[in-house]
Design a protein around this motif. Structure first.
Motif, PDB file in Angstrom:
ATOM      1  N   ASN A   1     -56.994 -11.366 -17.022  1.00 30.93           N
ATOM      2  CA  ASN A   1     -56.815 -11.250 -18.473  1.00 30.93           C
ATOM      3  C   ASN A   1     -55.449 -10.615 -18.747  1.00 30.93           C
ATOM      4  N   PRO A   2     -54.388 -11.420 -18.834  1.00 28.64           N
ATOM      5  CA  PRO A   2     -53.034 -10.864 -18.886  1.00 28.64           C
ATOM      6  C   PRO A   2     -52.806  -9.853 -20.003  1.00 28.64           C
ATOM      7  N   ALA A   3     -53.431 -10.063 -21.161  1.00 28.91           N
ATOM      8  CA  ALA A   3     -53.170  -9.157 -22.289  1.00 28.91           C
ATOM      9  C   ALA A   3     -53.562  -7.721 -21.949  1.00 28.91           C
ATOM     10  N   ALA A   4     -54.539  -7.562 -21.056  1.00 30.55           N
ATOM     11  CA  ALA A   4     -54.977  -6.213 -20.683  1.00 30.55           C
ATOM     12  C   ALA A   4     -53.876  -5.472 -19.918  1.00 30.55           C
ATOM     13  N   PHE A   5     -52.873  -6.208 -19.461  1.00 31.27           N
ATOM     14  CA  PHE A   5     -51.784  -5.588 -18.693  1.00 31.27           C
ATOM     15  C   PHE A   5     -50.449  -5.707 -19.433  1.00 31.27           C
ATOM     16  N   GLY A   6     -50.529  -5.825 -20.747  1.00 34.14           N
ATOM     17  CA  GLY A   6     -49.320  -5.747 -21.559  1.00 34.14           C
ATOM     18  C   GLY A   6     -48.591  -7.056 -21.777  1.00 34.14           C
ATOM     19  N   PHE A   7     -49.150  -8.172 -21.314  1.00 41.25           N
ATOM     20  CA  PHE A   7     -48.511  -9.464 -21.622  1.00 41.25           C
ATOM     21  C   PHE A   7     -48.700  -9.728 -23.120  1.00 41.25           C
ATOM     22  N   LYS A   8     -47.627 -10.175 -23.761  1.00 41.76           N
ATOM     23  CA  LYS A   8     -47.645 -10.302 -25.224  1.00 41.76           C
ATOM     24  C   LYS A   8     -47.783 -11.756 -25.679  1.00 41.76           C
ATOM     25  N   MET A   9     -48.293 -11.915 -26.868  1.00 46.46           N
ATOM     26  CA  MET A   9     -48.439 -13.251 -27.451  1.00 46.46           C
ATOM     27  C   MET A   9     -47.072 -13.927 -27.548  1.00 46.46           C
ATOM     28  N   PRO A  10     -46.982 -15.203 -27.132  1.00 44.31           N
ATOM     29  CA  PRO A  10     -45.701 -15.907 -27.316  1.00 44.31           C
ATOM     30  C   PRO A  10     -45.327 -15.942 -28.806  1.00 44.31           C
ATOM     31  N   GLU A  11     -44.041 -15.768 -29.093  1.00 46.20           N
ATOM     32  CA  GLU A  11     -43.597 -15.804 -30.498  1.00 46.20           C
ATOM     33  C   GLU A  11     -43.930 -17.138 -31.147  1.00 46.20           C
ATOM     34  N   SER A  12     -43.807 -18.227 -30.369  1.00 43.77           N
ATOM     35  CA  SER A  12     -44.121 -19.558 -30.901  1.00 43.77           C
ATOM     36  C   SER A  12     -45.554 -19.594 -31.422  1.00 43.77           C
ATOM     37  N   VAL A  13     -46.439 -18.912 -30.725  1.00 46.97           N
ATOM     38  CA  VAL A  13     -47.858 -18.904 -31.110  1.00 46.97           C
ATOM     39  C   VAL A  13     -48.052 -18.037 -32.354  1.00 46.97           C
ATOM     40  N   ARG A  14     -47.378 -16.888 -32.365  1.00 46.65           N
ATOM     41  CA  ARG A  14     -47.499 -16.007 -33.549  1.00 46.65           C
ATOM     42  C   ARG A  14     -47.066 -16.757 -34.808  1.00 46.65           C
ATOM     43  N   GLU A  15     -45.934 -17.461 -34.707  1.00 45.21           N
ATOM     44  CA  GLU A  15     -45.436 -18.179 -35.890  1.00 45.21           C
ATOM     45  C   GLU A  15     -46.413 -19.265 -36.319  1.00 45.21           C
ATOM     46  N   ALA A  16     -46.944 -20.003 -35.351  1.00 42.91           N
ATOM     47  CA  ALA A  16     -47.882 -21.088 -35.673  1.00 42.91           C
ATOM     48  C   ALA A  16     -49.161 -20.530 -36.297  1.00 42.91           C
ATOM     49  N   LEU A  17     -49.556 -19.380 -35.817  1.00 42.71           N
ATOM     50  CA  LEU A  17     -50.774 -18.750 -36.322  1.00 42.71           C
ATOM     51  C   LEU A  17     -50.610 -18.400 -37.798  1.00 42.71           C
ATOM     52  N   VAL A  18     -49.480 -17.770 -38.117  1.00 41.56           N
ATOM     53  CA  VAL A  18     -49.231 -17.362 -39.497  1.00 41.56           C
ATOM     54  C   VAL A  18     -49.104 -18.592 -40.399  1.00 41.56           C
ATOM     55  N   ALA A  19     -48.395 -19.589 -39.901  1.00 47.03           N
ATOM     56  CA  ALA A  19     -48.133 -20.765 -40.736  1.00 47.03           C
ATOM     57  C   ALA A  19     -49.394 -21.595 -40.976  1.00 47.03           C
ATOM     58  N   ASN A  20     -50.350 -21.528 -40.048  1.00 41.97           N
ATOM     59  CA  ASN A  20     -51.474 -22.488 -40.106  1.00 41.97           C
ATOM     60  C   ASN A  20     -52.826 -21.880 -40.427  1.00 41.97           C
ATOM     61  N   MET A  21     -52.877 -20.584 -40.660  1.00 34.21           N
ATOM     62  CA  MET A  21     -54.217 -19.966 -40.698  1.00 34.21           C
ATOM     63  C   MET A  21     -55.107 -20.559 -41.789  1.00 34.21           C
ATOM     64  N   ASP A  22     -54.516 -21.013 -42.893  1.00 35.36           N
ATOM     65  CA  ASP A  22     -55.359 -21.563 -43.958  1.00 35.36           C
ATOM     66  C   ASP A  22     -56.031 -22.874 -43.555  1.00 35.36           C
ATOM     67  N   ARG A  23     -55.471 -23.529 -42.558  1.00 38.20           N
ATOM     68  CA  ARG A  23     -56.085 -24.781 -42.091  1.00 38.20           C
ATOM     69  C   ARG A  23     -57.360 -24.529 -41.289  1.00 38.20           C
ATOM     70  N   ALA A  24     -57.591 -23.253 -40.975  1.00 34.13           N
ATOM     71  CA  ALA A  24     -58.656 -22.932 -40.020  1.00 34.13           C
ATOM     72  C   ALA A  24     -59.945 -22.465 -40.691  1.00 34.13           C
ATOM     73  N   VAL A  25     -60.013 -22.603 -41.999  1.00 36.48           N
ATOM     74  CA  VAL A  25     -61.160 -22.017 -42.697  1.00 36.48           C
ATOM     75  C   VAL A  25     -62.435 -22.850 -42.512  1.00 36.48           C
ATOM     76  N   GLY A  26     -62.272 -24.153 -42.409  1.00 40.17           N
ATOM     77  CA  GLY A  26     -63.464 -24.999 -42.279  1.00 40.17           C
ATOM     78  C   GLY A  26     -63.797 -25.311 -40.827  1.00 40.17           C
ATOM     79  N   TYR A  27     -64.986 -25.897 -40.621  1.00 38.02           N
ATOM     80  CA  TYR A  27     -65.286 -26.450 -39.294  1.00 38.02           C
ATOM     81  C   TYR A  27     -64.242 -27.509 -38.988  1.00 38.02           C
ATOM     82  N   SER A  28     -63.915 -27.660 -37.734  1.00 37.88           N
ATOM     83  CA  SER A  28     -62.967 -28.725 -37.378  1.00 37.88           C
ATOM     84  C   SER A  28     -63.740 -29.957 -36.931  1.00 37.88           C
TER      85      SER A  28
END
Ligand code: PLP
Length: 402
Positions: A40-67
């Motif tokens: 589990n890399p995050a437990a040892f200080g590995f950080k979220m890729p910036e590309s993922v952080r940006e996509a998360l912020v930009a897309n979160m409203d798309r995630a409200v419904g079932y896919s």
């Protein structure tokens, strides 16, 4: 009447077994424990890729419904393109199923495809997800040996000797957990030939395919066996250190008729659970496009590369311990040379190590390794922490295994 299903007797994972709970108890008492039980890399200080952080912020409203129950279309498109880029053919976008981690995908496969009495060939040593899921479907895991003296490659003759009329599938984990070995194309082709001759489905867990060192390259089993039914598993837990996102998928490739039959069964299971978590699916295209993130970890100077180097150097200094250097993944599976002779119970060995050195490892038996002479190291802490931990393990072995 039993409160609990009989099948639960054989179920369990030493990765989060008794020694893990003992480690948590130590922590509650204020003892600092280095927990090398899980990848589990995050437990040892590995950080979220910036590309993922940006996509998360930009897309979160798309995630409200079932896919879509198979998975969001743009995510499946990215997955499709990825596997096509690896040379996989004979599949469509609809042959991709996104799940809450490869773990859920394994459960879907076992539920949809295995009956009581079916036998599934799985490696020994084996990551316990697969043996457990096969048992949960009332099928039988049959263990084929991986040969340490041959770089942990599957023992082809042993595989052949285990085939019966009930053998339905063969599982490969490549790169492997716990050994870290990457299989050559020759080995993959030999296994494909066994599957071809015996009408077996191939399950290929390739979750570590982007974490391979020394310029070696992973080959997709499905690329080498386009005429066979291959279920390829992959995800973002390891390559993009996103274990908590629970993001995995499977690609069903092979001859159309069989593919459609399998697809229909998986679709039923996928539909019952309504769909995978939507929010993690929104970041799949960005993560797959971000090849720099995994590459930056595995090249010289990158964390995984340097941590593996430190682990191997520290292991080299322990008398009576040998190992096969891993090609990839997050693990190494050293041998205590006199372990089979001198260790009665490797879980007890791991417990005693925990109490003495406050380092938690998973012993070989946690991976269905028959002899009490191996243990797995998770190579995720920073190099110097790993070096000290491996040295401590060495001191413990030198002191206790004589
Ligand atoms: N397959 C292998 C070989 C693994 O090592 C792991 C996790 O360690 C998994 C699957 C589980 O992955 P996920 O986080 O996608 O459920």
């Amino acid at each position: 009447m039993n409160l609990v299903a009989k099948r639960m007797d054989g179920i369990g994972s030493d990765i989060r077994g008794k020694n893990f709970w003992a480690a948590l108890d130590l922590e509650k008492q204020g003892v600092k424990v280095l927990k090398l039980n899980t990848g589990n890399p995050a437990a040892f200080g590995f950080k979220m890729p910036e590309s993922v952080r940006e996509a998360l912020v930009a897309n979160m409203d798309r995630a409200v419904g079932y896919s879509d129950v198979r998975g969001m279309i743009d995510a499946r498109q990215a997955i499709y393109d990825y596997h096509v880029s690896k040379g996989v053919e004979n599949f469509t976008m609809d042959d991709i199923f996104i799940g809450n981690g490869v773990s859920e995908i394994a459960s879907m496969i076992a539920t949809a495809l295995f009956d009581k009495g079916d036998e599934v060939l799985v490696p020994s040593p084996c990551y316990s997800l697969w043996s457990n899921e096969i048992l949960l479907s009332d099928a039988k895991p049959v263990y084929y040996l991986c040969d340490e003296s041959n770089g942990w490659n599957p023992d082809i003759d042993h595989i052949k000797s285990l085939i019966t009329p009930n053998t339905k599938a063969i599982l490969l984990i490549n790169p492997n957990n716990p050994t870290g070995v990457l299989y050559s194309n020759e080995v993959l082709l030999e296994i494909a030939e066994i599957a071809r001759q015996n009408n077996l489905m191939i399950l290929s867990d390739e979750i570590y395919d982007r974490l391979v060192f020394d310029g070696k390259e992973h080959t997709a089993m499905a690329k080498l066996a386009p005429d066979l039914m291959v279920l390829t598993m992959n995800g973002l837990s390891k390559s993009h250190v996103l274990c908590g996102f629970r993001c995995g998928w499977m690609v069903i490739s092979g001859p159309q008729a069989a593919r459609e039959e399998i697809n229909a069964a998986i679709l039923k299971v996928a539909s019952i659970r309504l769909g995978a978590n939507s929010i993690m699916q929104t970041i799949i295209p960005a993560a797959i496009a971000d090849t720099e993130y995994p590459n930056s970890m595995i090249r010289p100077g990158g964390r995984l590369y340097e941590q593996r180097k430190a682990t191997c150097e520290a292991l080299d200094a322990i008398p009576g311990v040998s190992y096969v250097k891993n090609d990839g993944a997050l693990y190494i599976f050293p041998k205590i040379d006199k372990g089979a002779e001198l260790i009665e119970n490797d879980k007890q060995f791991a417990y005693d190590l925990l109490m003495d050195k406050h380092v938690l490892i998973v012993p070989g038996s946690g991976f269905k390794w028959a002899q009490p002479d191996h243990f797995r190291i998770v190579m995720l802490p920073e190099a110097e922490i790993l070096r000290k931990a491996v040295t401590d393990i060495g001191d413990f072995i030198t002191k206790n295994i004589k």
